[in-house]
Design an enzyme around this catalytic site. Structure first.
Site, PDB file in Angstrom:
ATOM      1  N   CYS A 124     -25.800   2.477 -10.818  1.00  0.00           N
ATOM      2  CA  CYS A 124     -25.030   3.700 -11.049  1.00  0.00           C
ATOM      3  C   CYS A 124     -25.940   4.854 -11.463  1.00  0.00           C
ATOM      4  CB  CYS A 124     -23.972   3.433 -12.126  1.00  0.00           C
ATOM      5  SG  CYS A 124     -22.958   4.872 -12.455  1.00  0.00           S
TER       6      CYS A 124
ATOM      7  N   CYS B 101     -19.399  -2.900 -16.863  1.00  0.00           N
ATOM      8  CA  CYS B 101     -19.330  -2.640 -15.419  1.00  0.00           C
ATOM      9  C   CYS B 101     -20.292  -3.535 -14.648  1.00  0.00           C
ATOM     10  CB  CYS B 101     -19.651  -1.173 -15.162  1.00  0.00           C
ATOM     11  SG  CYS B 101     -19.676  -0.784 -13.421  1.00  0.00           S
TER      12      CYS B 101
ATOM     13  N   GLU C 221       0.825  -1.214   0.000  1.00  0.00           N
ATOM     14  CA  GLU C 221       0.000   0.000   0.000  1.00  0.00           C
ATOM     15  C   GLU C 221       0.859   1.264   0.000  1.00  0.00           C
ATOM     16  OE1 GLU C 221      -3.038   0.391  -0.559  1.00  0.00           O
ATOM     17  OE2 GLU C 221      -3.718  -1.685  -0.436  1.00  0.00           O
TER      18      GLU C 221
ATOM     19  N   CYS D  27     -13.947   1.594 -14.195  1.00  0.00           N
ATOM     20  CA  CYS D  27     -14.477   2.949 -13.989  1.00  0.00           C
ATOM     21  C   CYS D  27     -13.290   3.926 -13.973  1.00  0.00           C
ATOM     22  CB  CYS D  27     -15.262   3.004 -12.681  1.00  0.00           C
ATOM     23  SG  CYS D  27     -16.277   4.469 -12.538  1.00  0.00           S
TER      24      CYS D  27
ATOM     25  N   CYS E 231     -18.440   1.464 -19.142  1.00  0.00           N
ATOM     26  CA  CYS E 231     -19.716   1.254 -18.449  1.00  0.00           C
ATOM     27  C   CYS E 231     -20.423  -0.013 -18.925  1.00  0.00           C
ATOM     28  CB  CYS E 231     -20.618   2.467 -18.626  1.00  0.00           C
ATOM     29  SG  CYS E 231     -19.917   3.949 -17.892  1.00  0.00           S
TER      30      CYS E 231
HETATM   31 FE1  SF4 Z   1     -18.334   3.754 -13.393  1.00  0.00          FE
HETATM   32 FE2  SF4 Z   1     -20.992   3.845 -13.290  1.00  0.00          FE
HETATM   33 FE3  SF4 Z   1     -19.774   3.450 -15.615  1.00  0.00          FE
HETATM   34 FE4  SF4 Z   1     -19.751   1.545 -13.731  1.00  0.00          FE
HETATM   35  S1  SF4 Z   1     -21.517   2.302 -14.836  1.00  0.00           S
HETATM   36  S2  SF4 Z   1     -18.007   2.219 -15.011  1.00  0.00           S
HETATM   37  S3  SF4 Z   1     -19.651   2.770 -11.862  1.00  0.00           S
HETATM   38  S4  SF4 Z   1     -19.662   5.263 -14.344  1.00  0.00           S
END
Ligand code: SF4
Length: 414
Positions: A230, A224, A58, A214, A221
Site C-alpha cells: 500500500c 490489512c 448484486e 479499508c 491498516c
Molecule cells: Fe487500506 Fe492501505 Fe490501510 Fe490496507 S493498508 S487498509 S489498503 S489504506
C-alpha cells in the site's frame, strides 16, 4: 496513444502482483463473511441459477447495506428461485417484496430483464461480462463483471465504491475518483490484478477488504492483508523525508492521477487522503402535500386510502396516500391547494379547514430532499372515486404495511 501512467500508480512488478493476490485470497479464505448468495454461488451446480443468484444479490446491494439485503435476498429467492419464476411475477408482487429496500426501479428492471432472458435468450443467462452488459437491461459494467467472475469464473475485474477506495489507496491515486481518467485507470488495474484461477473470489475479496478493513473513515491498516503493497500506508508511515521517490516525485508535474496541486497531501488525514471525490451535488429540495384519508372499517378498525403512482418515474407503481407536489413558493396556500385537489379527485366538497395538519416528514431519495407535509381527513361515509383517476383502495394498517409502499409513506403513517 496516451502516455502510460507513472509507475507509482500501477502495479509494474509481476512478483508483487502475485504476492498481493496470494495475501488477499488467504485473508478472504480466513475472514470472509458468510453470505447466502456466496454459499449458493459456490455450491449450486446449475450455472444459470448461480448467475441469477449473484445477479439478484448484486442489484440489491447497489446503494444498500449487506445487513439489510440478506433478508430481502432470502425472501426473494424463496419466492422466485429461478429466472423463469421471476419472469412470471407481476410488477405488483415485485414492488411488494422490494418495499423498504429503496431505489425501486432496480426491482422492476431486474424483472424486465428476467423476462427478456426467458423470452429472447431461451432462458439462458449470458456467460461473459461483455454479453451480460450488452444483453441485459439494467446490468452495467460492474454488475456484469461481478456475475461473470463469481458465477462463471471469467477472469475479469470489477470496480465498485469499495474497490475504488482500496485501489486509490494502494496506488496513491488522489485525482477526482469519478473522473474518466481515474475510472479508466482503475478498471485497467482491476482487470490486470484479478487472480486468473479464482477471479470471483479475488473480486469479492477486494470488495470485502473495502467493506470491512479499508473502510472510508478509520481504516484498520494494522490488520490489512495487503498493507505491504500500500503506497498510501508507506506515504503515511515514512512521510516526505524517506526515500520513496516513486511516490514523492509524482504530482510535481501534471500527473492526472495525483491529488491536485491546490489540495496536496494532508498529513493529518493519513491514508484517507485517498480517494478524493468531486464535491457532491446538493439534492433537489421538494415539498409534497399528502393527506391520510381515514375511515372506520367494518370491524371498527381504521382504514386508509392509498392510490397507485404512475408506472414510470420516481417510485413507479408504488402505492401512497393521495399526494400533491407543491411549488416551492406556495407554502401558505398549500392546505387550500390540497383541498382543491382532493375535491376534484373525490367528487365531493372538501373544505381546507377540515384538513388537520399533522406534521412534516422528510425523506432523502438519491437526488431529492423530499418534505411531506402531512394532513389527515377523517371521513364518515363512503365515497365514490372518479374511475378515471389512479387505482386506489382502502387498507387496514396491516394491509398497508404488506403493500408496495415506500419507506417514506410508512414514515407518514407513523
Ligand atoms: Fe487500506 Fe492501505 Fe490501510 Fe490496507 S493498508 S487498509 S489498503 S489504506
Amino acid at each position: 496513444a496516451p502516455a502510460p501512467p507513472p509507475a507509482r500508480h500501477h502495479f509494474s512488478d509481476p512478483a508483487e502482483v502475485e504476492a498481493l493476490r496470494g495475501n488477499l485470497l488467504a485473508w478472504y479464505d480466513r475472514c470472509k463473511r458468510d453470505l447466502p448468495w456466496r454459499a449458493l454461488a459456490a455450491t449450486e451446480p446449475d450455472a444459470n441459477r448461480r448467475g441469477y443468484a449473484v445477479w439478484v444479490s448484486e442489484i440489491m446491494l447497489q446503494q444498500t447495506q449487506v445487513a439489510t439485503v440478506i433478508d430481502y435476498y432470502n425472501r426473494w429467492m424463496q419466492k422466485w428461485p429461478t429466472l423463469q419464476a421471476l419472469a412470471q411475477a407481476s410488477l405488483e408482487e415485485v414492488n411488494e417484496l422490494w418495499a423498504g429496500l429503496g431505489y425501486y426501479s432496480r426491482g422492476k428492471r431486474l424483472q424486465e430483464a428476467a423476462r427478456k432472458v426467458v423470452s429472447e435468450l431461451a432462458g439462458h443467462m449470458p456467460r461473459t461480462a461483455e454479453d451480460l452488459q450488452k444483453l441485459l437491461p439494467g446490468v452495467g459494467r460492474y454488475t456484469a463483471g461481478a456475475i461473470a467472475s463469481i458465477s462463471y469464473g471469467q477472469a475479469t475485474g470489477v470496480v465498485d465504491g469499495n474497490v475504488i477506495r482500496v485501489l486509490c489507496r494502494l496506488r496513491c491515486i488522489g485525482a477526482n475518483s469519478s473522473s474518466p481518467a481515474v475510472i479508466d485507470q482503475l478498471w485497467d488495474m482491476a482487470n490486470a490484478l484479478v487472480d486468473r484461477s479464482r477471479p470471483g473470489d479475488f473480486n469479492q475479496a477486494l470488495m470485502e477488504l473495502g467493506a470491512t478493513v479499508c473502510v472510508p473513515k478509520a481504516p484498520l491498516c494494522g490488520e490489512c492483508p495487503v498493507k505491504q503493497h500500500c503506497q498510501a500506508q508507506r506515504r503515511k508511515l515514512f512521510g516526505k523525508s524517506i526515500a520513496v521517490p516513486d511516490v514523492e516525485d509524482c504530482g510535481v508535474g501534471d500527473c492526472p492521477l495525483c491529488p491536485p496541486a491546490t489540495e496536496p497531501w494532508d498529513s493529518s488525514l493519513g491514508v484517507t487522503n485517498f480517494p478524493r471525490k468531486a464535491a457532491k451535488k446538493q439534492p433537489r429540495a421538494m415539498r409534497t402535500a399528502t393527506c391520510v384519508l381515514e375511515r372506520r372499517g367494518s370491524c371498527g378498525a381504521p382504514e386508509y386510502l392509498i392510490v397507485q403512482r404512475p408506472s414510470s418515474g420516481l417510485l413507479a407503481g408504488l402505492w401512497e396516500f393521495p399526494s400533491l407536489p407543491l411549488a416551492q413558493d406556495m407554502q401558505k396556500k398549500e392546505r387550500e391547494v390540497l383541498a382543491d385537489h382532493l375535491q376534484a379527485w373525490m367528487g365531493q366538497p372538501v373544505s381546507a379547514s377540515g384538513l388537520r395538519f399533522i406534521g412534516e416528514v422528510t425523506h432523502i431519495f438519491s437526488h431529492i430532499h423530499q418534505t411531506y407535509v402531512v394532513y389527515s381527513l377523517p371521513l364518515d361515509g363512503d365515497m365514490t372515486l372518479d374511475p378515471a383517476s389512479s387505482p386506489s383502495r382502502w387498507v387496514t394498517e396491516e394491509e398497508f404495511h404488506a403493500s408496495a409502499v415506500s419507506t417514506a409513506m410508512k414514515k407518514v403513517l407513523k
